[in-house]
Design a protein around this motif. Structure first.
Motif, mmCIF file in Angstrom:
data_model
loop_
_atom_site.group_PDB
_atom_site.id
_atom_site.type_symbol
_atom_site.label_atom_id
_atom_site.label_comp_id
_atom_site.label_asym_id
_atom_site.label_seq_id
_atom_site.Cartn_x
_atom_site.Cartn_y
_atom_site.Cartn_z
ATOM 1 N N ILE A 112 29.511 8.680 -81.336
ATOM 2 C CA ILE A 112 28.916 8.356 -80.042
ATOM 3 C C ILE A 112 29.804 7.344 -79.317
ATOM 4 C CG2 ILE A 112 26.868 7.541 -78.851
ATOM 5 C CD1 ILE A 112 26.574 10.200 -80.593
ATOM 6 N N GLU A 113 30.252 6.337 -80.002
ATOM 7 C CA GLU A 113 31.265 5.398 -79.528
ATOM 8 C C GLU A 113 31.012 4.008 -80.062
ATOM 9 O OE1 GLU A 113 34.377 5.224 -79.279
ATOM 10 O OE2 GLU A 113 34.300 6.842 -77.864
ATOM 11 N N VAL A 114 31.702 3.042 -79.487
ATOM 12 C CA VAL A 114 31.681 1.664 -79.962
ATOM 13 C C VAL A 114 31.099 0.761 -78.866
ATOM 14 C CG1 VAL A 114 34.076 1.273 -79.282
ATOM 15 C CG2 VAL A 114 33.064 -0.142 -81.031
ATOM 16 N N PHE A 115 30.273 -0.181 -79.314
ATOM 17 C CA PHE A 115 29.539 -1.034 -78.380
ATOM 18 C C PHE A 115 29.739 -2.511 -78.717
ATOM 19 C CE2 PHE A 115 27.682 3.118 -78.498
ATOM 20 C CZ PHE A 115 27.577 3.415 -77.154
ATOM 21 N N SER A 116 29.580 -3.332 -77.705
ATOM 22 C CA SER A 116 29.867 -4.758 -77.851
ATOM 23 C C SER A 116 28.767 -5.537 -78.553
ATOM 24 C CB SER A 116 30.163 -5.387 -76.484
ATOM 25 O OG SER A 116 29.066 -5.184 -75.613
ATOM 26 N N ASP A 117 27.557 -5.012 -78.585
ATOM 27 C CA ASP A 117 26.495 -5.728 -79.303
ATOM 28 C C ASP A 117 25.487 -4.744 -79.898
ATOM 29 O OD1 ASP A 117 24.035 -5.514 -77.483
ATOM 30 O OD2 ASP A 117 25.486 -6.394 -76.109
ATOM 31 N N GLU A 118 24.762 -5.236 -80.886
ATOM 32 C CA GLU A 118 23.837 -4.384 -81.634
ATOM 33 C C GLU A 118 22.675 -3.892 -80.776
ATOM 34 O OE1 GLU A 118 21.775 -4.327 -86.032
ATOM 35 O OE2 GLU A 118 22.038 -6.271 -85.046
ATOM 36 N N LYS A 119 22.181 -4.738 -79.898
ATOM 37 C CA LYS A 119 21.060 -4.332 -79.041
ATOM 38 C C LYS A 119 21.441 -3.129 -78.178
ATOM 39 C CE LYS A 119 17.616 -6.069 -75.891
ATOM 40 N NZ LYS A 119 17.602 -5.895 -74.505
ATOM 41 N N MET A 120 22.634 -3.166 -77.601
ATOM 42 C CA MET A 120 23.095 -2.051 -76.789
ATOM 43 C C MET A 120 23.228 -0.790 -77.647
ATOM 44 S SD MET A 120 26.476 -1.706 -74.405
ATOM 45 C CE MET A 120 26.012 -3.134 -73.454
ATOM 46 N N ALA A 121 23.777 -0.930 -78.852
ATOM 47 C CA ALA A 121 23.926 0.217 -79.752
ATOM 48 C C ALA A 121 22.563 0.830 -80.077
ATOM 49 C CB ALA A 121 24.644 -0.207 -81.024
ATOM 50 N N LYS A 122 21.579 -0.006 -80.347
ATOM 51 C CA LYS A 122 20.229 0.491 -80.655
ATOM 52 C C LYS A 122 19.598 1.167 -79.437
ATOM 53 C CE LYS A 122 19.132 -2.581 -84.479
ATOM 54 N NZ LYS A 122 18.286 -3.668 -84.980
ATOM 55 N N ASN A 123 19.821 0.618 -78.265
ATOM 56 C CA ASN A 123 19.293 1.233 -77.041
ATOM 57 C C ASN A 123 19.909 2.605 -76.800
ATOM 58 O OD1 ASN A 123 17.627 -0.949 -76.511
ATOM 59 N ND2 ASN A 123 19.037 -1.897 -75.073
ATOM 60 N N VAL A 124 21.195 2.749 -77.081
ATOM 61 C CA VAL A 124 21.865 4.041 -76.930
ATOM 62 C C VAL A 124 21.268 5.056 -77.900
ATOM 63 C CG1 VAL A 124 24.056 5.247 -77.320
ATOM 64 C CG2 VAL A 124 23.994 3.144 -75.962
ATOM 65 N N VAL A 125 21.023 4.644 -79.131
ATOM 66 C CA VAL A 125 20.413 5.542 -80.118
ATOM 67 C C VAL A 125 19.039 6.000 -79.632
ATOM 68 C CG1 VAL A 125 19.413 5.657 -82.435
ATOM 69 C CG2 VAL A 125 21.703 4.699 -82.108
ATOM 70 N N GLU A 126 18.227 5.095 -79.145
ATOM 71 C CA GLU A 126 16.894 5.469 -78.648
ATOM 72 C C GLU A 126 17.003 6.441 -77.470
ATOM 73 O OE1 GLU A 126 13.995 4.953 -80.166
ATOM 74 O OE2 GLU A 126 15.298 4.075 -81.702
ATOM 75 N N PHE A 127 17.964 6.220 -76.595
ATOM 76 C CA PHE A 127 18.207 7.113 -75.463
ATOM 77 C C PHE A 127 18.587 8.514 -75.958
ATOM 78 C CE2 PHE A 127 21.646 8.890 -72.770
ATOM 79 C CZ PHE A 127 20.913 9.192 -71.629
ATOM 80 N N LEU A 128 19.509 8.584 -76.917
ATOM 81 C CA LEU A 128 20.002 9.876 -77.387
ATOM 82 C C LEU A 128 18.986 10.639 -78.221
ATOM 83 C CD1 LEU A 128 23.715 9.024 -78.232
ATOM 84 C CD2 LEU A 128 22.831 10.323 -76.279
#
Length: 166
Positions: free
Chosen positions: A120-136
């Motif tokens: 999916i890609e690389v993110f600067s913080d864990e919260k953003m990464a978790k939000n992307v997972v919930e979106f996908l």
């Protein structure tokens, strides 16, 4: 501002298969080169010395944001329509002074010897990464395998491999 990180990989093909090894994210190309030189001392890497690849990867960018409908196989990142587009004004993440980044991937088993993998890609913080997972999780394909996302915190400029292969 668009930021990017350097990703170092080793991708080789021999008589029987193709293999890819993620070697780390780097905030400086010189650090990536040092890691490459270290790995060349190990079996496998030394057998395929010309198969190291350093590429710029966009930070906080979502691949597969519309989901998917087809199986792509083991190395889904190779099936993206094109490499990351990094604008000329993009900045290396060194300016952000990050110590770690968060890599998001999605991998599910098709059968015993084959996984379907998407980076999916690389993110600067864990919260953003978790939000992307919930979106996908709401998107086609991903919604069939909502528990198969992986978020890895990866230290920048750090060893991912401590031995060779082969």
């Amino acid at each position: 501002m668009d930021y990017f990180v350097y990703a170092l990989e080793h991708i080789y093909t021999d008589e029987s298969h193709r293999d890819s090894k993620f070697l780390g994210y780097f905030d400086d190309p010189d650090e990536a080169e040092k890691e490459k030189q270290r790995l060349l001392l190990f079996n496998g890497f030394s057998d395929y010395p010309n198969d190291f690849y350093l590429k710029k990867v966009g930070l906080n960018k979502i691949h597969w944001q519309n989901g998917f409908t087809e199986v792509v196989g083991e190395i889904g990142r190779d099936y993206l329509p094109e490499d990351d587009y990094i604008p000329d004004y993009g900045q290396i993440i060194k300016k952000l002074k990050l110590k770690t980044v968060f890599k998001v991937s999605h991998i599910y088993t098709i059968h015993t010897f084959l996984d379907d993998e998407r980076e999916i890609e690389v993110f600067s913080d864990e919260k953003m990464a978790k939000n992307v997972v919930e979106f996908l999780k709401q998107k086609d394909g991903f919604n069939n395998y909502p528990d198969d996302f992986i978020i890895n915190e990866i230290m920048l400029n750090d060893w991912q491999w401590s031995s060779g292969f082969g």
